[in-house]
Design a protein around this motif. Sequence first.
Motif, PDB file in Angstrom:
ATOM      1  N   ASN A 175      29.506  88.955  66.093  1.00 38.52           N
ATOM      2  CA  ASN A 175      29.929  90.310  66.438  1.00 38.52           C
ATOM      3  C   ASN A 175      30.989  90.192  67.530  1.00 38.52           C
ATOM      4  N   GLY A 176      32.063  90.953  67.399  1.00 37.65           N
ATOM      5  CA  GLY A 176      33.137  90.876  68.381  1.00 37.65           C
ATOM      6  C   GLY A 176      34.066  89.704  68.175  1.00 37.65           C
ATOM      7  N   GLY A 177      34.085  89.112  66.985  1.00 38.72           N
ATOM      8  CA  GLY A 177      34.956  87.971  66.719  1.00 38.72           C
ATOM      9  C   GLY A 177      35.669  88.092  65.389  1.00 38.72           C
ATOM     10  N   GLN A 178      36.762  87.356  65.246  1.00 39.54           N
ATOM     11  CA  GLN A 178      37.492  87.240  63.987  1.00 39.54           C
ATOM     12  C   GLN A 178      38.196  85.893  63.992  1.00 39.54           C
ATOM     13  N   TRP A 179      38.613  85.419  62.789  1.00 34.68           N
ATOM     14  CA  TRP A 179      39.286  84.120  62.744  1.00 34.68           C
ATOM     15  C   TRP A 179      40.084  83.973  61.453  1.00 34.68           C
ATOM     16  N   GLN A 180      41.056  83.085  61.500  1.00 37.48           N
ATOM     17  CA  GLN A 180      41.879  82.769  60.334  1.00 37.48           C
ATOM     18  C   GLN A 180      41.753  81.285  60.029  1.00 37.48           C
ATOM     19  N   ILE A 181      41.659  80.952  58.740  1.00 36.85           N
ATOM     20  CA  ILE A 181      41.471  79.569  58.339  1.00 36.85           C
ATOM     21  C   ILE A 181      42.340  79.250  57.128  1.00 36.85           C
ATOM     22  N   LYS A 182      42.853  78.031  57.090  1.00 34.03           N
ATOM     23  CA  LYS A 182      43.613  77.541  55.930  1.00 34.03           C
ATOM     24  C   LYS A 182      42.775  76.475  55.248  1.00 34.03           C
ATOM     25  N   LEU A 183      42.385  76.735  54.006  1.00 28.25           N
ATOM     26  CA  LEU A 183      41.491  75.860  53.261  1.00 28.25           C
ATOM     27  C   LEU A 183      42.231  74.628  52.724  1.00 28.25           C
ATOM     28  N   PRO A 184      41.499  73.613  52.255  1.00 30.08           N
ATOM     29  CA  PRO A 184      42.132  72.372  51.807  1.00 30.08           C
ATOM     30  C   PRO A 184      43.150  72.555  50.680  1.00 30.08           C
ATOM     31  N   ASP A 185      43.030  73.612  49.873  1.00 33.92           N
ATOM     32  CA  ASP A 185      43.981  73.820  48.777  1.00 33.92           C
ATOM     33  C   ASP A 185      45.190  74.648  49.205  1.00 33.92           C
ATOM     34  N   GLY A 186      45.245  75.048  50.474  1.00 31.95           N
ATOM     35  CA  GLY A 186      46.351  75.862  50.963  1.00 31.95           C
ATOM     36  C   GLY A 186      46.046  77.348  50.995  1.00 31.95           C
ATOM     37  N   SER A 187      44.920  77.767  50.435  1.00 32.05           N
ATOM     38  CA  SER A 187      44.538  79.180  50.491  1.00 32.05           C
ATOM     39  C   SER A 187      44.229  79.568  51.936  1.00 32.05           C
ATOM     40  N   GLN A 188      44.530  80.829  52.281  1.00 30.99           N
ATOM     41  CA  GLN A 188      44.281  81.313  53.630  1.00 30.99           C
ATOM     42  C   GLN A 188      43.249  82.441  53.595  1.00 30.99           C
ATOM     43  N   VAL A 189      42.374  82.434  54.593  1.00 27.34           N
ATOM     44  CA  VAL A 189      41.315  83.427  54.670  1.00 27.34           C
ATOM     45  C   VAL A 189      41.256  83.970  56.098  1.00 27.34           C
ATOM     46  N   TRP A 190      41.181  85.301  56.205  1.00 25.25           N
ATOM     47  CA  TRP A 190      40.951  85.970  57.483  1.00 25.25           C
ATOM     48  C   TRP A 190      39.534  86.529  57.463  1.00 25.25           C
ATOM     49  N   LEU A 191      38.736  86.168  58.458  1.00 32.03           N
ATOM     50  CA  LEU A 191      37.355  86.649  58.533  1.00 32.03           C
ATOM     51  C   LEU A 191      37.237  87.745  59.573  1.00 32.03           C
ATOM     52  N   ASN A 192      36.590  88.843  59.196  1.00 29.55           N
ATOM     53  CA  ASN A 192      36.306  89.926  60.119  1.00 29.55           C
ATOM     54  C   ASN A 192      35.070  89.559  60.947  1.00 29.55           C
ATOM     55  N   ALA A 193      34.685  90.455  61.855  1.00 27.20           N
ATOM     56  CA  ALA A 193      33.529  90.208  62.716  1.00 27.20           C
ATOM     57  C   ALA A 193      32.250  90.081  61.900  1.00 27.20           C
ATOM     58  N   ALA A 194      31.294  89.314  62.435  1.00 26.93           N
ATOM     59  CA  ALA A 194      29.972  89.135  61.822  1.00 26.93           C
ATOM     60  C   ALA A 194      30.079  88.670  60.376  1.00 26.93           C
ATOM     61  N   SER A 195      30.890  87.657  60.143  1.00 30.36           N
ATOM     62  CA  SER A 195      31.131  87.160  58.783  1.00 30.36           C
ATOM     63  C   SER A 195      31.027  85.637  58.763  1.00 30.36           C
ATOM     64  N   SER A 196      30.882  85.089  57.567  1.00 26.86           N
ATOM     65  CA  SER A 196      30.868  83.630  57.421  1.00 26.86           C
ATOM     66  C   SER A 196      31.447  83.234  56.075  1.00 26.86           C
ATOM     67  N   LEU A 197      32.058  82.058  56.057  1.00 27.14           N
ATOM     68  CA  LEU A 197      32.631  81.509  54.825  1.00 27.14           C
ATOM     69  C   LEU A 197      32.178  80.063  54.700  1.00 27.14           C
ATOM     70  N   THR A 198      31.552  79.737  53.567  1.00 25.77           N
ATOM     71  CA  THR A 198      31.144  78.368  53.273  1.00 25.77           C
ATOM     72  C   THR A 198      32.064  77.816  52.195  1.00 25.77           C
ATOM     73  N   PHE A 199      32.601  76.611  52.414  1.00 27.63           N
ATOM     74  CA  PHE A 199      33.621  76.063  51.509  1.00 27.63           C
ATOM     75  C   PHE A 199      33.528  74.538  51.503  1.00 27.63           C
ATOM     76  N   PRO A 200      33.993  73.891  50.429  1.00 30.95           N
ATOM     77  CA  PRO A 200      33.930  72.433  50.353  1.00 30.95           C
ATOM     78  C   PRO A 200      35.044  71.773  51.157  1.00 30.95           C
ATOM     79  N   THR A 201      34.836  70.522  51.528  1.00 34.30           N
ATOM     80  CA  THR A 201      35.838  69.781  52.280  1.00 34.30           C
ATOM     81  C   THR A 201      37.046  69.434  51.424  1.00 34.30           C
ATOM     82  N   SER A 202      36.884  69.502  50.110  1.00 37.41           N
ATOM     83  CA  SER A 202      37.988  69.179  49.209  1.00 37.41           C
ATOM     84  C   SER A 202      37.877  70.009  47.939  1.00 37.41           C
ATOM     85  N   PHE A 203      39.048  70.398  47.398  1.00 38.84           N
ATOM     86  CA  PHE A 203      39.098  71.076  46.097  1.00 38.84           C
ATOM     87  C   PHE A 203      39.712  70.165  45.046  1.00 38.84           C
TER      88      PHE A 203
END
Length: 378
Positions: A175-203
């Motif tokens: 809560n009260g946080g956000q973040w941006q991440i670039k995944l191993p395949d080049g896809s980009q994801v912005w996460l809103n507050a109170a969120s989570s993203l699970t992803f593999p180390t390689s595609f």
Amino acid sequence: MVIKGKPTMNKAELKTLFAKYNDGTATEEERALLEAWYLQYNEKEAYQLNGKSIKAAKAEIFRRLPGNQGQFFNIGIRLAAAAILIGILFTVTMLFFVNRNPGKASQLANDLPPGTNKAVLTLANGRHLNLSDATNGRLYQQQGIKIVKAQSGQVVFDYSGNQATAEQNTITTPNGGQWQIKLPDGSQVWLNAASSLTFPTSFSHGINRIVKLSGEGYFEVAKDAEHPFIVISGDQRVEVLGTHFNISSYADEPSIKTTLLEGRVKVSLLGNVTPMFLKPGEQSVANGHQLDVKPVDTEEALAWRNGYFQFDDETVSSIMRKLSRWYDVDVRYEGNISDEGLNGRVSRNKNISQVIKALEATQTVHFRLEGRRITVMK
């Protein structure tokens, strides 16, 4: 933040305000008044001001933007145009109306700042990396996996190993946080507050591009015709090849909403054999085993990503769930709170007291703030 009534101004007053708005001499209250008037009137009802309607002015802004040669805009161009056109709307525009309609005062024992960029990355080996405290540069490297925190704050994953299987990482915003991440395949994801993203180390090496989302995320997926990108959120599955879309799947919300901005996506539910295909400007709404599609205002769905809240005929309880996540507050209610839909826009970069004042300008609710507990009162 405004109720359904429309600010009243005659044509002469509008022409004067519009001229001052254009030449930069309008006061903050005058800008707020004009912008609130525009938000409440349909563009078809807009007066012709100085020979050019606000709608025509917006079209002219779009036309002048570099690289805009067609009907469709990428998200960067759309945001730039919106910023040029609306300007001060990224602040609390309804302060003007708060000053004119003070009504019952809030009871504020303290104030709270807005959320910030903060998240925790949990690696497959169980190690936790506090991303907000980490310095820019390399965060982690092992077995061909390199994790870097860029100067922009974005976390970038680079994989050059030969793993037959991929391990799972999870990035979590509080809560009260956000973040941006670039995944191993080049896809980009912005996460809103109170969120989570699970992803593999390689595609790579035939490994499916499958990620799991809890909460809300905006995706810009790298194109790969041979490997669809799949987002699983609750009982919903979204499959794409390369596109831009937003998914809101909070556990405390009544439905999962998927909004498409660019490309084409397939949305399906467990137990429902008939998938839905979204076109840009459409949103799917999943309730249990029911999946519906409707046209929507994509700017509303992307408001959080662009730094503001936008409420279109939204109830107080729905608004407070969003504020609870962004300001990390516990929300309580006293009395019978109106379920009247509210409309408006307010910056996510303001302290909670300013958002409260904007809400109170509707004369619908009042608040008591004590520590991190906010009580909503009639």
